[in-house]
Design an enzyme around this catalytic site. Structure first.
Site, PDB file in Angstrom:
ATOM      1  N   ASP A   1       2.410  14.358  15.304  1.00 45.66           N
ATOM      2  CA  ASP A   1       2.447  14.055  13.898  1.00 45.66           C
ATOM      3  C   ASP A   1       1.301  13.854  13.152  1.00 45.66           C
ATOM      4  OD1 ASP A   1       4.170  13.796  11.660  1.00 45.66           O
ATOM      5  OD2 ASP A   1       4.252  11.583  11.536  1.00 45.66           O
TER       6      ASP A   1
ATOM      7  N   GLY B   1       6.155   4.350   5.167  1.00 49.61           N
ATOM      8  CA  GLY B   1       6.390   5.368   5.868  1.00 49.61           C
ATOM      9  C   GLY B   1       7.722   5.127   6.557  1.00 49.61           C
TER      10      GLY B   1
ATOM     11  N   LEU C   1       0.852  -1.330  -0.055  1.00 56.51           N
ATOM     12  CA  LEU C   1       0.081   0.052  -0.036  1.00 56.51           C
ATOM     13  C   LEU C   1       0.852   1.423   0.144  1.00 56.51           C
ATOM     14  CD1 LEU C   1      -2.661  -0.966   2.513  1.00 56.51           C
ATOM     15  CD2 LEU C   1      -3.164  -1.002   0.388  1.00 56.51           C
TER      16      LEU C   1
ATOM     17  N   GLY D   1       8.229   1.735   7.901  1.00 52.31           N
ATOM     18  CA  GLY D   1       8.517   0.730   6.879  1.00 52.31           C
ATOM     19  C   GLY D   1       7.192   0.473   6.013  1.00 52.31           C
TER      20      GLY D   1
ATOM     21  N   LYS E   1       1.822  -3.087   9.134  1.00 55.72           N
ATOM     22  CA  LYS E   1       2.964  -2.321   9.025  1.00 55.72           C
ATOM     23  C   LYS E   1       4.291  -3.266   9.255  1.00 55.72           C
ATOM     24  CE  LYS E   1       2.740   1.702  11.152  1.00 55.72           C
ATOM     25  NZ  LYS E   1       2.540   2.832  11.915  1.00 55.72           N
TER      26      LYS E   1
END
Length: 840
Positions: A643, A527, A524, A530, A546
């Site tokens: 973030d 980031g 997909l 990873g 993830k």
């Protein structure tokens, strides 16, 4: 009648004499004399570079405070002193002479045919183009735009014309102080299908990729339609491109520098300097043919090595590839048979297709017809559409018939590329994602031999035994050898969470099966943690995985942080974690899969933004606000996300926003509301000033990020996008707010039937309150929720936002700086040292 014509001609001649943007055929220009374009934007005359006494003739910006030369006439033949002269020769050429009495020019326009027009003039236009023309007929005989040096200006046509043999090529300077012809060139290739190539000498250095219909396939940034109006011509007589500027007040240029880097600059009138906003090449995968023949480059590869062989190919020298050297490239797999009627095509997505210099081109067939044509020809190894983004969809056919060079992948750009493979390779690629890497593994094992294998086995045995004694109670499904000793607390925490069902543990085999063995097709994105993969469990549940990159120190910290945090958080507007997997060398987090991707996929892409009417945008704003309020106030822990940005807000199938990525979050205890750090992490454009500058963060830091998000959702623009007279989106909105014109910034794609002007104005008001310079002036999230649910009559007036007109460093978080006058800047004394600033 004759008298009238003579009078008219004399009038034009007198007018030309009086104009300061022309050189008449009967006049000359001495060193020290300068002519200006009509709008005083450009100047033409003699100049020197740096401390040199050598004199050159050229064009430079007249409105820019620092001398910026955009074109040079006598590049390799400077004049030694100030006695030079510019005048017309008897043949009608504009020439540069080394002295007033010189007979042989050091440079000439070199128009082949003799020009007899007595009224011929040299005119400098406001585009920066020096033109030799007949002022009566307007006929042009020569222009500097057809002979570029190292700079491409807006509206300059770049490329070649077959009929007259004209080729417009950029050539670098030798050095910043020597404008002579350097060894870097940039041109549109004449062979095959048009593409732009940069060369160092005769060696290819960088390639734009082919023209897709909207942009060069290797220049994703060309999707920005707010600065340039791009015109591309490709016909039997001409291949050219022109970059027009939509806003005439924008001063921009593209420069080919002497090191082999192409850069785009924009003049910032406020700071009086050039701002670079794009350059190439930038990374390893940009370097021409980085992965050799029939290889392709993936900068987001979860492996440490960015090079892979194209499907159906394997390394020519496996040993070199094992040592991270792909220069020898790849060859067709020895066991492959691609002309037996049983083969097919593997599709690589988001690709800069290979060099198109030798492709066969047919613009009159469809992509499906292109596939059939390639299958019928045994020499055809791959195909792609010519125009990937034309108004009618894929158009035309490109086919490759030999080795392929300089292929790479992108996260969100490029085009589809189809490679011919045999039946077995097609099954492997579409099945479990196997490729040459698995075969390479077996080859290397056989080469290493029994002795080395035994040494590795013994080493792993003793290491596992030693660390098992230290970690004692590690779960049996884990491999403690994959962690350092300092990570033992993770095992204990995961074991506790597993017993209490807070954090279910998944086996590696289950996740591998769900993600098709972490196949490229299931990827997909990537980031700081990873790569992220889509998966489907055996019960049909869709998941997002993830996967921690093995070489990501930042990712390991995120992994630990998310395990500590997110299992304890449950809210409708936070992404839900399903479990984790820590086995062998793998560390993964498993989340619910959200089909509508992230918020930035919608608001920053014109083709998707129209799907967000105003009620949907308002619902997203409210949902994000509720999620942040939960983190700050209503959860068991007080959490600062640190973030918040559009890409960290995911959308479910009902467009309900869910805040994600808690790797950077910080936990506060008791009544603590702020903290400090010397490791600033996050994303520039969303960071509050006190955090970005001083490392001070608090709940008000998240409020600032939320304010930026509100304004981006309303406008469909990134805060990092440059606006004339403003450094960013926030500054642009602030200027309009002061003029009472803030609603003009709202996204033009919002359906007018759903548009509520008062509500939009209220949200802009709230957004500006959230991005105020001083943290104490910003509302907390409970106040924001209240304001979103009521009318805007009683809202306080916002003070000057941060990062627009400067920052008053003498006023700390405890007080307000008040409203600054437009253009006033605060003190820039820096009394804090940050040892690690990490932008994302």
């Amino acid at each position: 009648m004759k008298i009238f014509f003579i009078f008219f001609f004399f009038f034009l001649l007198i007018q030309s004499c009086c104009s300061d943007n022309t050189i008449l055929r009967t006049h000359s220009l001495r060193d020290g004399d300068v002519i200006f374009s009509e709008g005083k934007r450009f100047a033409f005359g003699f100049f020197s570079l740096g401390n040199s006494k050598l004199r050159y003739v050229g064009i430079w910006y007249a409105q820019v405070s620092e001398q910026t030369v955009v074109w040079v006439a006598n590049r390799d033949h400077p004049v030694n002193d100030t006695s030079g002269l510019i005048k017309f020769s008897s043949r009608g050429n504009l020439c540069v002479y080394a002295s007033v009495n010189g007979t042989e020019p050091v440079w000439s326009t070199d128009v082949i045919d003799k020009i007899s027009e007595p009224a011929l003039v040299a005119k400098l236009t406001d585009l920066g183009n020096l033109v030799l023309l007949d002022p009566v007929t307007g006929k042009s005989f020569w222009e500097s735009f057809n002979h570029p040096t190292n700079t491409m200006l807006p509206f300059m046509k770049f490329g070649f014309t077959c009929q007259n043999g004209l080729e417009r090529v950029m050539t670098s300077w030798r050095s910043p102080s020597d404008p002579g012809f350097g060894n870097i060139t940039y041109r549109i290739e004449r062979r095959g299908f048009p593409q732009m190539m940069m060369y160092k000498g005769s060696t290819p250095w960088w390639r734009t990729g082919s023209w897709t219909g909207q942009r060069w396939s290797g220049v994703p940034e060309m999707t920005n339609k707010f600065i340039f109006n791009i015109s591309f011509v490709n016909n039997p007589n001409e291949a050219s491109i022109t970059y027009g500027v939509l806003d005439p007040s924008v001063i921009t240029r593209m420069v080919l520098n002497e090191t082999g880097v192409l850069q785009r600059f924009r003049w910032n009138g406020r700071d009086k300097k050039w701002i670079g906003f794009w350059s190439a090449p930038e990374e390893k995968c940009d370097n021409y043919n980085h992965c050799g023949l029939n290889g392709y480059c993936d900068p987001t590869s979860p492996d440490k090595f960015e090079c892979s062989c194209l499907p159906g190919y394997e390394p020519k020298t496996p040993r070199d590839w094992f040592l991270r050297d792909a220069s020898d490239g790849c060859m067709r797999s020895k066991t492959a048979s691609v002309c037996n009627g049983k083969e097919g095509f593997v599709k690589l997505k988001r690709v800069k297709i290979p060099n198109t210099s030798s492709v066969n081109v047919d613009m009159n067939i469809t992509l499906k017809e292109c596939e059939h044509r390639c299958l019928k020809n045994c020499s055809c190894v791959a195909y792609a559409s010519a125009y990937h983004e034309s108004e009618d969809g894929a158009k035309g056919c490109l086919t490759w018939h030999g080795d392929m060079l300089d292929t790479r992948t992108y996260l969100s750009s490029g085009q589809d590329f189809y490679l011919r493979v045999d039946k077995a390779e097609l099954a492997r690629w579409n099945g479990n994602g196997s490729s040459w890497k698995k075969r390479l593994f077996y080859i290397l094992i056989s080469l290493i031999g029994v002795v080395l294998l035994l040494m590795i086995s013994l080493f792993c045995f003793f290491r596992k035994r030693r660390q098992s004694n230290r970690l004692r109670k590690a779960p049996s499904t884990f491999a403690p050898s994959s962690f350092d000793l300092e990570d033992s607390s993770i095992f204990e925490e995961l074991e506790d969470k597993s017993r209490t069902r807070e954090m279910p543990l998944f086996e590696l085999s289950t996740i591998a099966a769900a993600t098709n063995n972490f196949s490229f097709q299931n990827k997909l994105g990537t980031g700081g943690f990873g790569p992220v993969y889509k998966g489907v469990l055996q019960n049909g549940m869709e998941i997002a995985v993830k996967r921690l990159s093995r070489n990501s120190g930042q990712g390991m910290e995120e992994f630990k942080n998310e395990i500590k945090l997110i299992s304890k958080l449950q809210h409708r507007n936070l992404v839900r974690i399903l479990g984790c997997c820590v086995e062998l060398e793998e560390k993964m987090l498993i989340y619910e899969y959200l089909p509508n991707k992230s918020l930035d996929y919608f608001i920053f892409k014109e083709e998707h933004r129209a799907e967000l009417d105003w009620p949907k945008r308002m619902g997203i704003i409210r949902g994000i606000a509720r999620g942040i309020l939960y983190l700050h106030q209503d959860s068991r822990l007080r959490i600062i996300h640190r973030d918040l940005k559009a890409s960290n807000v995911l959308l479910d199938n009902e467009m309900i926003p869910k805040i994600a990525d808690f790797g950077m979050a910080r936990i506060f205890g008791g009544n603590q509301v702020e903290g400090s750090t010397n490791r600033v992490v996050g994303t520039y454009g969303y960071m509050s000033p006190e955090y970005a500058m001083d490392g001070q963060f608090s709940v008000k830091s998240d409020v600032y990020s939320f304010g930026v998000l509100i304004l981006e959702i309303i406008t469909g623009e990134k805060n990092s996008y440059f606006f004339e007279e403003s450094s960013n989106l926030v500054g642009h909105i602030w200027r309009l707010w002061e003029k009472g014109e803030a609603t003009e910034i709202k996204d033009k794609l919002i359906d007018e039937e759903t548009y509520d002007e008062s509500e939009v104005l209220k949200c802009i008001h709230i957004g500006l309150l959230c991005v105020q310079e001083n943290a104490s002036d910003r509302p907390d999230m409970s106040s924001v929720i209240f304001m979103l649910g009521h009318n805007a009559i009683d809202l306080p007036s916002p003070t000057h936002p941060a990062f627009t007109a400067g920052r008053n460093r003498n006023v700390k978080n405890g007080g307000s700086s008040g409203n600054w006058p437009s253009g006033e800047t605060g003190s820039t004394i820096n009394d804090v040292t940050l040892t690690d600033v990490q932008g994302r």
